[in-house]
Design a protein around this motif. Structure first.
Motif, PDB file in Angstrom:
ATOM      1  N   ARG A 114     -17.895  -2.812  -1.943  1.00  0.00           N
ATOM      2  CA  ARG A 114     -16.500  -2.006  -2.163  1.00  0.00           C
ATOM      3  C   ARG A 114     -16.301  -1.132  -0.869  1.00  0.00           C
ATOM      4  NH1 ARG A 114     -18.360  -1.492  -7.289  1.00  0.00           N
ATOM      5  NH2 ARG A 114     -19.282   0.554  -7.139  1.00  0.00           N
ATOM      6  N   ARG A 115     -17.639  -0.462  -0.578  1.00  0.00           N
ATOM      7  CA  ARG A 115     -17.447   0.451   0.602  1.00  0.00           C
ATOM      8  C   ARG A 115     -16.945  -0.333   1.895  1.00  0.00           C
ATOM      9  NH1 ARG A 115     -22.217   5.086   0.903  1.00  0.00           N
ATOM     10  NH2 ARG A 115     -22.178   4.478   3.313  1.00  0.00           N
ATOM     11  N   LEU A 143      -8.717  -0.114   5.393  1.00  0.00           N
ATOM     12  CA  LEU A 143      -8.074   1.059   5.993  1.00  0.00           C
ATOM     13  C   LEU A 143      -7.814   0.947   7.474  1.00  0.00           C
ATOM     14  CD1 LEU A 143     -10.015   4.235   4.404  1.00  0.00           C
ATOM     15  CD2 LEU A 143      -7.645   3.361   3.778  1.00  0.00           C
ATOM     16  N   ILE A 184      -5.911   5.062  -1.674  1.00  0.00           N
ATOM     17  CA  ILE A 184      -6.864   3.914  -1.085  1.00  0.00           C
ATOM     18  C   ILE A 184      -7.378   2.866  -1.990  1.00  0.00           C
ATOM     19  CG2 ILE A 184      -9.450   3.911  -0.285  1.00  0.00           C
ATOM     20  CD1 ILE A 184      -9.013   6.658   0.913  1.00  0.00           C
ATOM     21  N   GLU A 185      -7.644   3.454  -3.149  1.00  0.00           N
ATOM     22  CA  GLU A 185      -7.903   2.342  -4.339  1.00  0.00           C
ATOM     23  C   GLU A 185      -6.994   1.336  -4.511  1.00  0.00           C
ATOM     24  OE1 GLU A 185      -8.650   4.516  -7.788  1.00  0.00           O
ATOM     25  OE2 GLU A 185     -10.503   5.430  -6.951  1.00  0.00           O
ATOM     26  N   TYR A 225       0.755  -1.032   0.189  1.00  0.00           N
ATOM     27  CA  TYR A 225       0.095  -0.272   0.027  1.00  0.00           C
ATOM     28  C   TYR A 225       0.870   1.307   0.002  1.00  0.00           C
ATOM     29  CZ  TYR A 225       1.011  -0.102   4.948  1.00  0.00           C
ATOM     30  OH  TYR A 225       1.708  -0.156   6.376  1.00  0.00           O
ATOM     31  N   ASP A 282      -7.304   9.454  -2.730  1.00  0.00           N
ATOM     32  CA  ASP A 282      -8.246   8.462  -3.301  1.00  0.00           C
ATOM     33  C   ASP A 282      -7.748   7.100  -3.934  1.00  0.00           C
ATOM     34  OD1 ASP A 282     -10.492   9.626  -2.130  1.00  0.00           O
ATOM     35  OD2 ASP A 282     -10.750  10.933  -3.937  1.00  0.00           O
ATOM     36  N   ARG A 288      -8.657   5.769  10.358  1.00  0.00           N
ATOM     37  CA  ARG A 288      -8.799   5.291   8.850  1.00  0.00           C
ATOM     38  C   ARG A 288      -8.160   6.502   8.118  1.00  0.00           C
ATOM     39  NH1 ARG A 288     -13.439   3.056  10.244  1.00  0.00           N
ATOM     40  NH2 ARG A 288     -14.530   4.886   9.217  1.00  0.00           N
ATOM     41  N   VAL A 345      -6.703  -1.248  -1.276  1.00  0.00           N
ATOM     42  CA  VAL A 345      -7.728  -2.134  -1.360  1.00  0.00           C
ATOM     43  C   VAL A 345      -7.599  -3.011  -2.532  1.00  0.00           C
ATOM     44  CG1 VAL A 345     -10.415  -2.147  -1.740  1.00  0.00           C
ATOM     45  CG2 VAL A 345      -9.506  -0.385  -0.446  1.00  0.00           C
ATOM     46  N   LYS A 348     -15.048  -3.448   2.189  1.00  0.00           N
ATOM     47  CA  LYS A 348     -13.868  -3.704   2.052  1.00  0.00           C
ATOM     48  C   LYS A 348     -13.109  -2.417   2.200  1.00  0.00           C
ATOM     49  CE  LYS A 348     -10.676  -6.052  -0.923  1.00  0.00           C
ATOM     50  NZ  LYS A 348     -10.327  -6.360  -2.424  1.00  0.00           N
ATOM     51  N   THR A 349     -13.152  -1.595   1.860  1.00  0.00           N
ATOM     52  CA  THR A 349     -12.498  -0.251   2.018  1.00  0.00           C
ATOM     53  C   THR A 349     -12.318   0.097   3.335  1.00  0.00           C
ATOM     54  OG1 THR A 349     -12.906   0.812  -0.107  1.00  0.00           O
ATOM     55  CG2 THR A 349     -12.051   2.160   1.421  1.00  0.00           C
TER      56      THR A 349
END
Length: 500
Positions: A354-355, A362, A292-293, A121, A289, A414, A296, A357-358
């Motif tokens: 997706r939310r 984090l 983060i992507e 990451y 952003d 986070r 993830v 998992k994000t």
């Protein structure tokens, strides 16, 4: 009590719990007493009817069922404490053996917080992308400011054109007969915005005040009124009023009206500075952003259905709130779009996954980075939440509760861990232009209110205000949310009664 723990799919744990026959026997005696107290049996005082009489009165197997259900509840609570399990929701229960004189055996499949396996990451190969602010962009903001300060003047010497403000009256007919909604005495519109039927406003181009024009137009096939969908209608339209927007000149009066500037050059310089600051802010957030992507995408986690379902419910609550702010009821919306709550949930589900998992990834990154949030940090956010939701007593109480504080703590962890990674990358790339937080900048321009003057507010890249809104929906749910650390809510410990 003997407990056998086995990992199960979709982040669940299966507990096989075995209780000795004597414990079932005690539960049977307790069940007889409980049933006798609440059952009126002719010829017996309350609480005195023996088991055979109760079973003749209530039905065979009732006492055993009562005993097993209560015993499973107690044993399940003991088992999750013994195994140090924090359930995300109620367990699914399967009775394996429930016979008098034998051990009681049952299985409980418990949804638990998923284990996240992080990939890389930090070693990403992308960089922040900063918009270039040139003279054309400054000119655009100047034109926007002039447009905001424009006045409307009557048009008398020409026909209507796009962008004009008009007032019309019209009569619409279908097959020679007027139809509902097809007539108006005064309809204001801005020509070219296509507020009406597609193609309607183009027929007004060139028409002068006082003139009438007639034309046929075909309603779209997907028009909301089935009787008119795809139909041809005839309209007679009179142009009653016509005004055009007149922008102010770039003179001293205009410059003074938008800020304390001595000249056009000073105003343009202020605009450029603001645009450049906001370009840096957008670049920082866009960069975060992408980080983060990246994190993830490189992480693996098996999401239990319950977490996705909870996130769908949160999204549904947010959707309801959005409709309410627009003055639209959910029932009216569903009718207009011809959808049901189940349809909306199906549409929400991919994004909810997706939310969820994000949020989990984090939190795991924050664990990996050893990032902690102090009580003082939480206190400051609680104060912010109380101020923002001063009229919502239930929500402000939630923020002050232990669960609310835990929610805030995990939200800050986070968000701050991503800010830490952004700052670390900038430190490793000193050649890159600094990208400070807006709240870290000293002073700041205080003139125009164009795009350069937008106040993004003081925040990390955590969308804390949004998370407060998220909390407003989450705190009504009984199950632990992915938004919170495990201590955010007391674990649900009820086992549903067994079928049959």
């Amino acid at each position: 009590m003997q407990v056998t723990r086995t990992p199960a799919p979709k982040s669940t744990v299966q507990l096989e719990i075995e209780l000795p026959p004597e414990r079932l026997e005690r539960a049977l005696n307790d069940a007889v007493r409980a049933l006798a107290r609440r059952t009126r049996v002719p010829g017996f005082r309350p609480g005195k009817a023996p088991r055979p009489v109760l079973e003749r009165h209530l039905g065979p197997g009732v006492v055993l069922d009562e005993a097993v259900d209560h015993l499973m509840q107690d044993a399940y609570r003991e088992a999750i404490v013994q195994e140090e399990i924090l359930p995300l929701s109620n367990a699914d229960v399967e009775v394996v053996q429930a016979e008098e004189g034998k051990p009681l055996i049952f299985k409980a499949t418990v949804p638990v917080r998923p284990e996240v396996t992080l990939g890389d990451y930090r070693n990403f190969n992308f960089a922040p992308e900063i918009d270039v602010i040139d003279d054309a962009r400054v000119d655009q903001v100047v034109d926007e400011l002039r447009d905001q300060n424009a006045t409307l003047a009557p048009v008398e010497d020409r026909g209507a054109q796009e962008g004009d403000y008009a007032v019309i009256s019209f009569i619409g007919t279908k097959d020679g007969e007027p139809f509902d909604g097809g007539t108006s005495e005064r309809m204001p519109l801005i020509i070219g915005q296509e507020r009406l039927i597609p193609g309607f406003e183009s027929n007004l181009i060139g028409v002068k005040v006082g003139e009438t024009t007639e034309f046929d137009i075909t309603f779209p096939e997907d028009y909301g009124e089935p009787a008119l969908a795809g139909a041809v209608a005839h309209f007679s339209v009179e142009l009653k009023e016509l005004r055009e927007k007149i922008q102010p000149d770039l003179d001293e009066d205009f410059i003074a009206s938008v800020g304390r500037f001595e000249s056009l050059e000073e105003m343009r310089g202020d605009i450029r500075k603001r645009l450049e600051e906001n370009a840096l802010d957008r670049a920082r957030h866009g960069f975060a952003d992408r980080i983060i992507e990246y994190a993830v995408a490189n992480a693996s986690v098996e999401l239990p259905d319950v977490l996705i379902d909870q996130e769908v419910e949160v999204m549904h609550d947010e959707f309801r709130a959005s409709l309410a702010r627009q003055g639209i009821s959910e029932e009216a919306y569903f009718k207009a779009v011809e959808k049901t709550s189940e349809d909306i949930h199906a549409e929400f589900r991919p994004n909810a996954e997706r939310r969820a998992k994000t949020l989990l990834v984090l939190s795991k990154v924050a664990d990996e980075e050893g990032l902690e949030v102090t009580d003082a940090d939480v206190d400051a956010e609680v104060a912010l939440g109380r101020e923002r939701y001063a009229g919502d007593e239930r929500l402000t109480e939630y923020f002050a509760s232990e669960r609310g504080r835990s929610f805030i703590r995990s939200t800050l962890r986070r968000s701050r861990v991503i800010e830490r990674i952004v700052d670390a990358w900038l430190a490793d790339h000193p050649e890159h232009p600094p990208m400070p937080h807006l709240e870290d900048r000293v002073g700041g321009a205080s003139g125009t209110d164009g795009e350069g003057g937008h106040d993004h507010g003081a925040h990390d890249h955590d969308h804390v205000a949004h998370d407060h809104d998220h909390a407003a929906h989450d705190h009504g749910h009984d199950t632990a949310s992915t938004e919170a650390e495990p201590a955010a809510a007391a674990p649900p410990t009820d086992v549903p009664a067994r079928a049959g």
